[in-house]
Design a protein around this motif. Structure first.
Motif, PDB file in Angstrom:
ATOM      1  N   MET A 124       0.829  -1.210   0.000  1.00 26.94           N
ATOM      2  CA  MET A 124       0.000   0.000   0.000  1.00 26.94           C
ATOM      3  C   MET A 124       0.863   1.260   0.000  1.00 26.94           C
ATOM      4  N   LEU A 125       1.925   1.267   0.759  1.00 25.02           N
ATOM      5  CA  LEU A 125       2.817   2.426   0.768  1.00 25.02           C
ATOM      6  C   LEU A 125       3.468   2.623  -0.596  1.00 25.02           C
ATOM      7  N   ASN A 126       3.761   1.517  -1.266  1.00 23.59           N
ATOM      8  CA  ASN A 126       4.375   1.622  -2.583  1.00 23.59           C
ATOM      9  C   ASN A 126       3.372   2.080  -3.634  1.00 23.59           C
ATOM     10  N   ILE A 127       2.102   1.671  -3.484  1.00 19.32           N
ATOM     11  CA  ILE A 127       1.055   2.085  -4.434  1.00 19.32           C
ATOM     12  C   ILE A 127       0.660   3.533  -4.193  1.00 19.32           C
ATOM     13  N   TRP A 128       0.528   3.890  -2.922  1.00 24.34           N
ATOM     14  CA  TRP A 128       0.213   5.292  -2.602  1.00 24.34           C
ATOM     15  C   TRP A 128       1.504   6.117  -2.722  1.00 24.34           C
ATOM     16  N   GLY A 129       1.933   6.315  -3.906  1.00 23.27           N
ATOM     17  CA  GLY A 129       3.203   6.980  -4.126  1.00 23.27           C
ATOM     18  C   GLY A 129       3.054   8.325  -4.798  1.00 23.27           C
ATOM     19  N   VAL A 130       4.018   8.626  -5.617  1.00 22.06           N
ATOM     20  CA  VAL A 130       4.118   9.947  -6.214  1.00 22.06           C
ATOM     21  C   VAL A 130       2.962  10.228  -7.160  1.00 22.06           C
ATOM     22  N   ILE A 131       2.459   9.238  -7.857  1.00 21.54           N
ATOM     23  CA  ILE A 131       1.377   9.453  -8.818  1.00 21.54           C
ATOM     24  C   ILE A 131       0.108   9.915  -8.104  1.00 21.54           C
ATOM     25  N   THR A 140      -7.030  13.332 -13.721  1.00 17.00           N
ATOM     26  CA  THR A 140      -8.480  13.529 -13.611  1.00 17.00           C
ATOM     27  C   THR A 140      -8.941  14.688 -14.477  1.00 17.00           C
ATOM     28  N   ALA A 141      -8.141  15.752 -14.526  1.00 17.38           N
ATOM     29  CA  ALA A 141      -8.492  16.885 -15.383  1.00 17.38           C
ATOM     30  C   ALA A 141      -8.429  16.516 -16.851  1.00 17.38           C
ATOM     31  N   GLN A 142      -7.460  15.737 -17.238  1.00 12.98           N
ATOM     32  CA  GLN A 142      -7.297  15.363 -18.644  1.00 12.98           C
ATOM     33  C   GLN A 142      -8.368  14.363 -19.087  1.00 12.98           C
ATOM     34  N   ALA A 143      -8.510  13.270 -18.346  1.00 14.21           N
ATOM     35  CA  ALA A 143      -9.400  12.185 -18.756  1.00 14.21           C
ATOM     36  C   ALA A 143     -10.818  12.343 -18.237  1.00 14.21           C
ATOM     37  N   GLY A 144     -11.020  13.235 -17.266  1.00 14.24           N
ATOM     38  CA  GLY A 144     -12.323  13.310 -16.644  1.00 14.24           C
ATOM     39  C   GLY A 144     -12.465  12.238 -15.579  1.00 14.24           C
ATOM     40  N   ILE A 145     -13.406  12.457 -14.675  1.00 15.92           N
ATOM     41  CA  ILE A 145     -13.579  11.492 -13.592  1.00 15.92           C
ATOM     42  C   ILE A 145     -13.978  10.128 -14.132  1.00 15.92           C
ATOM     43  N   GLY A 146     -14.829  10.095 -15.161  1.00 18.64           N
ATOM     44  CA  GLY A 146     -15.307   8.820 -15.702  1.00 18.64           C
ATOM     45  C   GLY A 146     -14.179   7.966 -16.268  1.00 18.64           C
ATOM     46  N   LEU A 147     -13.390   8.542 -17.188  1.00 19.87           N
ATOM     47  CA  LEU A 147     -12.295   7.780 -17.774  1.00 19.87           C
ATOM     48  C   LEU A 147     -11.168   7.536 -16.778  1.00 19.87           C
ATOM     49  N   THR A 148     -11.015   8.441 -15.799  1.00 15.96           N
ATOM     50  CA  THR A 148     -10.019   8.180 -14.753  1.00 15.96           C
ATOM     51  C   THR A 148     -10.387   6.929 -13.980  1.00 15.96           C
ATOM     52  N   TRP A 149     -11.688   6.775 -13.699  1.00 12.41           N
ATOM     53  CA  TRP A 149     -12.133   5.532 -13.043  1.00 12.41           C
ATOM     54  C   TRP A 149     -11.840   4.320 -13.936  1.00 12.41           C
ATOM     55  N   VAL A 150     -12.045   4.478 -15.254  1.00  9.33           N
ATOM     56  CA  VAL A 150     -11.745   3.366 -16.169  1.00  9.33           C
ATOM     57  C   VAL A 150     -10.257   3.027 -16.117  1.00  9.33           C
ATOM     58  N   ILE A 151      -9.410   4.066 -16.107  1.00 13.19           N
ATOM     59  CA  ILE A 151      -7.963   3.841 -16.024  1.00 13.19           C
ATOM     60  C   ILE A 151      -7.604   3.129 -14.723  1.00 13.19           C
ATOM     61  N   ILE A 152      -8.214   3.595 -13.621  1.00 14.14           N
ATOM     62  CA  ILE A 152      -7.929   2.974 -12.318  1.00 14.14           C
ATOM     63  C   ILE A 152      -8.392   1.525 -12.290  1.00 14.14           C
ATOM     64  N   LEU A 153      -9.612   1.275 -12.790  1.00 10.16           N
ATOM     65  CA  LEU A 153     -10.146  -0.086 -12.768  1.00 10.16           C
ATOM     66  C   LEU A 153      -9.394  -1.011 -13.717  1.00 10.16           C
ATOM     67  N   LEU A 154      -8.970  -0.477 -14.893  1.00  8.23           N
ATOM     68  CA  LEU A 154      -8.185  -1.299 -15.806  1.00  8.23           C
ATOM     69  C   LEU A 154      -6.841  -1.666 -15.182  1.00  8.23           C
ATOM     70  N   THR A 201      -6.355  -0.051  -1.960  1.00  7.78           N
ATOM     71  CA  THR A 201      -5.790   1.059  -2.741  1.00  7.78           C
ATOM     72  C   THR A 201      -6.669   1.408  -3.930  1.00  7.78           C
ATOM     73  N   THR A 202      -7.323   0.414  -4.521  1.00  6.67           N
ATOM     74  CA  THR A 202      -8.258   0.708  -5.618  1.00  6.67           C
ATOM     75  C   THR A 202      -9.415   1.563  -5.121  1.00  6.67           C
ATOM     76  N   ILE A 203      -9.976   1.182  -3.985  1.00  8.93           N
ATOM     77  CA  ILE A 203     -11.065   1.979  -3.404  1.00  8.93           C
ATOM     78  C   ILE A 203     -10.593   3.398  -3.116  1.00  8.93           C
ATOM     79  N   SER A 204      -9.404   3.527  -2.558  1.00  9.11           N
ATOM     80  CA  SER A 204      -8.904   4.859  -2.204  1.00  9.11           C
ATOM     81  C   SER A 204      -8.662   5.705  -3.447  1.00  9.11           C
ATOM     82  N   TYR A 205      -8.143   5.138  -4.504  1.00 10.90           N
ATOM     83  CA  TYR A 205      -7.903   5.897  -5.731  1.00 10.90           C
ATOM     84  C   TYR A 205      -9.219   6.368  -6.347  1.00 10.90           C
ATOM     85  N   LEU A 206     -10.231   5.509  -6.339  1.00 11.92           N
ATOM     86  CA  LEU A 206     -11.532   5.909  -6.876  1.00 11.92           C
ATOM     87  C   LEU A 206     -12.124   7.069  -6.073  1.00 11.92           C
ATOM     88  N   ILE A 207     -12.024   6.974  -4.757  1.00  9.51           N
ATOM     89  CA  ILE A 207     -12.587   8.029  -3.909  1.00  9.51           C
ATOM     90  C   ILE A 207     -11.806   9.333  -4.071  1.00  9.51           C
TER      91      ILE A 207
END
Length: 1012
Positions: free
Chosen positions: A144-151, A160-174, A349-355
């Motif tokens: 989790m510490l490694n995933i919750w990193g610089v990105i 999120t600004a570039q892809a929008g919240i919808g596609l950002t969720w798609v990127i995260i889920l993919l 970490t997936t849940i946290s990124y989506l939120i």
């Protein structure tokens, strides 16, 4: 009903093993007893050393119950390791014969008489155990510490600004889908046996083998080293922004990032060597629905403004899932910790990124000037979402000069937090902890790779220091690689490079799981059952596709490196055996292809000379092996046969099937199988090979032997048996070839008959892969001693020590060199010589086919093939026309008109076998079938003279040939005694400088000029 008499009832209780008091009071450990009563089960003299003194009082058995020690490779401190009794100990009676020496080698070697006491003193205290981690701290938190990193802190708002919240969720889920599938595959592989240090490399290499495992190990270690640079650059970027806010500038923005990055990674190196760790937590502020709706759709900008561009930058944040597996050697129970910790880390970490992406997208607009004067005026024409909240950023949006907003300011997440310095601290903690995790993971993986010695020049980095065996040199190498990439100082450039390397690693992990499952190997038994081989294959395909969609040139580089290292490993063939799925797959394919040949009918167009070569031990007749290897390499079957003539025993059976012969063939780069048998007679053993060698349609059809040059000095029965082997081969429809060389074939120290290995009780070859010689060896104590000479292959460690046997005899172990690889003339280029073929009788074409196959080899390619036939000029034209139809490319055909003339008178002397007489009695003929009578000589006089004449012709025409191939005459059973037939072969091939190959097919066509 009366109960039976108690005296007539067998009480089984009385026969069960009774443990001694010491055993009964011993502490029970994992798998069995831990105490002095259960000792070592390897000694033969004590029969069962593992049981107490009362254990065999009534029920004498050597069979112990299942025990952990029988399967483990390590020892438990505080007690001696137990060994399962061998089959010899269970099956043989020690009163009948003394045990073979290899039965004593299970005992632990000792260095001397006083060393055992020293060892006991040294082992009074248990060795210190290194620090081990559980699944929460060692895997889940680390991942989790490694995933919750610089990105998360510096690029998620911008994505999120570039892809929008919808596609950002798609990127995260993919990304989570890929890492989730990889996590399942990793869990399956990690639970299929005991996992040691080496992490991802260990999992892949032990599953797929060293070829792919080694290459992906280097790539994964390199990717982790570059990840150190990525996280460090993120930290340096944050520090630089803080410095600019307070007017502190060293050089300029890029160089400031480089300077801070180098200083930071140097500090991290010191921290990793000291063993410290970092953790962090992140709070986020509330949001609004209007901004959420506006930011839900994409807003692409700049050259990276695309879905896959954003995915390539985001994906490195998901690559921390292997942070726990990479330190598998430091975990208490890797098989439990890796599945639980990795999958839990992926979920949370997936849940946290989506939120977080939804929250930041609902709180901050894409563009803002950051100026308090840009408030909304009453007469302004504002249509942006910010206008609804009293702000007018129309001017900076139009001029593209907005400095804030999630599209422009990478650290927007700090502006919406309840306490901004806490976010800054979170960025520091996350980036530093992730960089630290990668800085630890890369050397751990690289250390295991170095210790396996798959590649040259990297072994120096595998040396460990301290109780945890920390690879300090590996840390320094990782530091240098990270420092080089820190000089790039651009996070958006480093992230796509890492994405491709990690995707390549994940593709190999998923493919490893799929491949291990699809082979149906009995050894694939993962305790983690929640995986699917088809899901793993899908994950591997997705990873490969995404690699090319993200950065095609980086994908080509990654696969280029993989195939380059793969080619090197395949070429070098490292001597490791990990029971990989590639080995299981090779077996499956070979078995399937062999079974499939049963449905294919034989056809003359597909005829191949599949050779059974009676070499004896292959190293004793290297010339015979080399010549037949030229005929069969990459073309057909070759089996080296060895007949050990003695009464069949377990020891001799092991010698006959010894792996050291296969090792010798492999080192000589001869593609041949080896088959050894034990028989009372040479002919019997040869018959066993003739009838039993091969598998299905892949079985020999040509028998090759060396000529028996010592028949005049050997017993007449030996000569008779030798020729009987040829007759047996003809009866079984084999083609037969004999090779004769002027200098002989057998290069062993003691001359032996062909294919025969006599073994005495005092000197014998026992165990596979090792050669044992016993001879007196004096020791200072004057005790009877024997030297145990162990010819070790490269795969077996060489060691020298001694073992005290039950009779007081000391067994000394002295390593000796393996069997030498003697060079022969057939290993060299033959130059512009000739291959002379004497096609004197039509045997189906085998006499022509073998020289043709030789001429296709590089070392024989410059040799000219000359075909000699008997007859007149008309015969020559017929043979040329026939050869032309066969498309063999032989153009030089010569007719031998004088082949049917009588030989020179001084050579017309037939010498009968020494000691024989002319008694032709039928009884004596049956008792001594090798005898040659006057009637036999007179009946076969013409054929005998013909062989002498042919020998004269060979000397006249083929004095300078590289090889003579001649049709071998056939002696009719019952009409020509075996010894006379052997004399024919001797007359035909005697005193010739070139090697002579006598060939006789089975009178069935092996050549055709038809297309069907």
């Amino acid at each position: 009903m009366e109960s039976p008499d108690a005296r007539n009832v067998v009480q089984l209780d009385a026969f069960k093993p009774r443990l001694s008091l010491s055993v009964a009071n011993a502490k029970i450990t994992h798998g069995g007893f831990d105490g002095p009563g259960y000792d070592n089960c390897s000694g033969y003299g004590s029969r069962v050393a593992s049981l107490g003194s009362d254990a065999l009082s009534a029920y004498e058995t050597l069979d112990p119950p299942p025990h952990y020690d029988f399967y483990t490779k390590t020892e438990v401190f505080g007690r001696q390791r137990r060994f399962r009794p061998s089959l010899y100990q269970l099956h043989n009676d020690p009163k009948d014969s003394s045990p073979p020496i290899y039965e004593e080698t299970n005992a632990e070697p000792i260095r001397g008489e006083d060393s055992s006491e020293e060892d006991e003193e040294e082992q009074k205290e248990p060795p210190s155990e290194p620090t081990r981690f559980g699944w929460i701290h060692g895997v889940m938190i680390r991942c989790m510490l490694n995933i919750w990193g610089v990105i998360l802190y510096l690029r998620l708002p911008w994505i999120t600004a570039q892809a929008g919240i919808g596609l950002t969720w798609v990127i995260i889920l993919l990304s989570s889908c890929i890492t989730g599938i990889t996590g399942l595959s990793t869990s399956a592989i990690a639970t299929n046996g005991k996992v040691k240090k080496g992490g991802t490399y260990f999992l892949i290499s032990r599953s797929l083998g060293p070829e792919l495992g080694g290459s992906i190990g280097l790539i994964f270690a390199f990717a982790n080293a570059v990840a150190v640079a990525m996280h460090t650059v993120g930290f340096a970027e944050t520090v630089t922004e803080l410095m600019y806010e307070h007017g502190a500038v060293m050089v300029d923005r890029i160089n400031d990032i480089r300077i801070i990055g180098i200083i930071t990674v140097t500090c991290l190196l010191g921290i990793s060597l000291a063993g410290m760790s970092w953790e962090s937590k992140v709070p986020i502020s509330p949001s609004t629905a209007d901004i959420f709706a506006t930011n839900f759709v994409p807003g692409w900008r700049g050259p990276d403004g695309s879905f896959f561009g954003m995915f390539s930058i985001f994906f490195p944040s998901a690559t921390g899932i292997l942070a726990g597996a990479n330190i598998s050697g430091d975990l208490k129970n890797p098989a439990v910790a890796i599945p639980k910790g990795t999958l839990m880390a992926i979920f949370w970490t997936t849940i946290s990124y989506l939120i977080i992406s939804a929250t930041i997208g609902a709180c901050v607009v894409r563009d803002a000037s950051g100026l308090l004067n840009d408030t909304l005026l009453s007469n302004s024409n504002c249509g942006d979402i910010s206008c609804q909240y009293g702000w007018d950023f129309t001017e900076c949006i139009a001029n593209e000069t907005c400095l804030y907003g999630i599209s422009n300011y990478y650290q927007s997440i700090g502006l919406v937090s309840a306490f901004a310095p806490l976010i800054t601290a979170g960025i520091f903690g996350a980036t530093l902890s992730s960089a630290l995790a990668c800085l630890v993971s890369a050397p751990k993986v690289f250390e295991c790779l170095c210790k396996d010695k798959l590649y040259p020049f990297i072994g120096i980095f595998g040396k460990g220091y301290g109780k945890n065996e920390e690879p300090l040199r590996g840390y320094l190498l990782t530091y240098v690689i990270a420092a080089c990439f820190i000089l790039i100082a651009e996070l958006n450039t480093i992230a796509p490079i890492i994405s491709n390397f990690f995707l390549c690693s994940y593709a190999l992990i998923n493919f490893s799981c799929f491949h291990a499952s699809i082979t149906n190997s009995p050894g694939w038994r993962p305790s983690f059952k929640f995986y699917s081989k088809w899901l793993s294959l899908l994950g591997a395909v997705i990873c490969v596709v995404l690699m090319f969609l993200l950065t095609w040139w980086a994908a080509l580089i990654a696969f280029g490196v993989v195939f380059l290292l793969l080619g090197y490993t395949v070429y070098k063939k490292p001597e490791v055996n990990w029971g990989s799925s590639v080995q299981a797959s090779s077996y499956n394919r070979a078995l399937s292809q062999c079974a499939g040949l049963n449905h294919v009918e034989d056809h003359v167009k597909n005829y191949r000379p599949q050779c059974l070569v009676l070499t004896g031990p292959p190293s004793s007749r290297p010339a015979l092996v080399d010549l037949i290897s030229c005929l069969t390499k990459d073309l057909s079957l070759m089996i080296c046969g060895n007949v050990v003539t003695a009464s069949p025993t377990g020891d001799l059976t092991i010698e006959a099937s010894s792996e050291r012969h296969v090792t010798w063939l492999n080192k000589r780069k001869v593609r041949s199988f080896y088959r050894g048998v034990v028989a009372a007679e040479l002919r019997t053993g040869a018959n066993m090979l003739l009838q039993g060698a091969g598998l299905g349609r892949i079985k020999p059809n040509v028998l090759l032997m060396g000529f028996k040059t010592n028949f005049s000095s050997d017993t007449p029965q030996a000569a008779h048996d030798y020729i009987s082997i040829l007759h047996d081969a003809f009866d079984l429809r084999y083609g037969v070839c004999l090779l004769r060389m002027k200098e002989g074939l057998d290069v062993s120290q003691s001359p032996q008959s062909h294919g025969e290995r006599r073994i005495s009780a005092a000197k014998m070859n026992l165990t596979g892969g090792h050669k044992h010689h016993f001879s007196p060896f004096p020791l200072p104590n004057n005790k009877p001693t024997y030297v145990y000479a162990w010819a070790v292959s490269n795969a077996v460690s060489q060691w020298s020590s001694s073992v005290v046997l039950q009779s007081g005899v000391r067994l000394a172990f002295v390593p000796v060199e393996a069997e030498p690889q003697r060079s022969t003339g057939f290993q060299k280029a033959q130059g512009k010589k000739t291959i002379d073929v004497y096609w004197l009788s039509d045997d189906g074409g085998l006499t022509l086919l073998l020289p043709y196959l030789l001429s296709r080899r590089k070392r024989w390619a410059r040799c000219k093939v000359r075909v000699f036939v008997g007859g007149d000029a008309d015969t020559r034209e017929e043979v040329i026309a026939l050869i032309k139809k066969f498309r063999l490319g032989f153009h030089d055909v010569e007719v031998l008109p004088d082949v049917y003339q009588s030989p020179q008178p001084e050579r017309c002397v037939l010498i009968a076998h020494p000691g024989q007489d002319c008694d032709s009695g039928s009884e004596r003929q049956q008792e001594e079938p090798w005898r040659i009578t006057e009637q036999d000589l007179e009946r076969n006089r013409a054929k005998s003279l013909r062989q002498i004449r042919l020998n004269e012709v060979l000397k006249d025409y083929s004095r300078e040939a590289a090889l003579i191939v001649i049709t071998m005459p056939v002696g009719m059973k019952g009409a020509c005694p075996n010894t006379l037939y052997l004399a024919w072969l001797d007359f035909l091939s005697r005193d010739l400088r070139p090697p002579v190959l006598l060939v006789r097919g089975n009178q069935e066509n092996v050549l055709t000029f038809y297309c069907q």
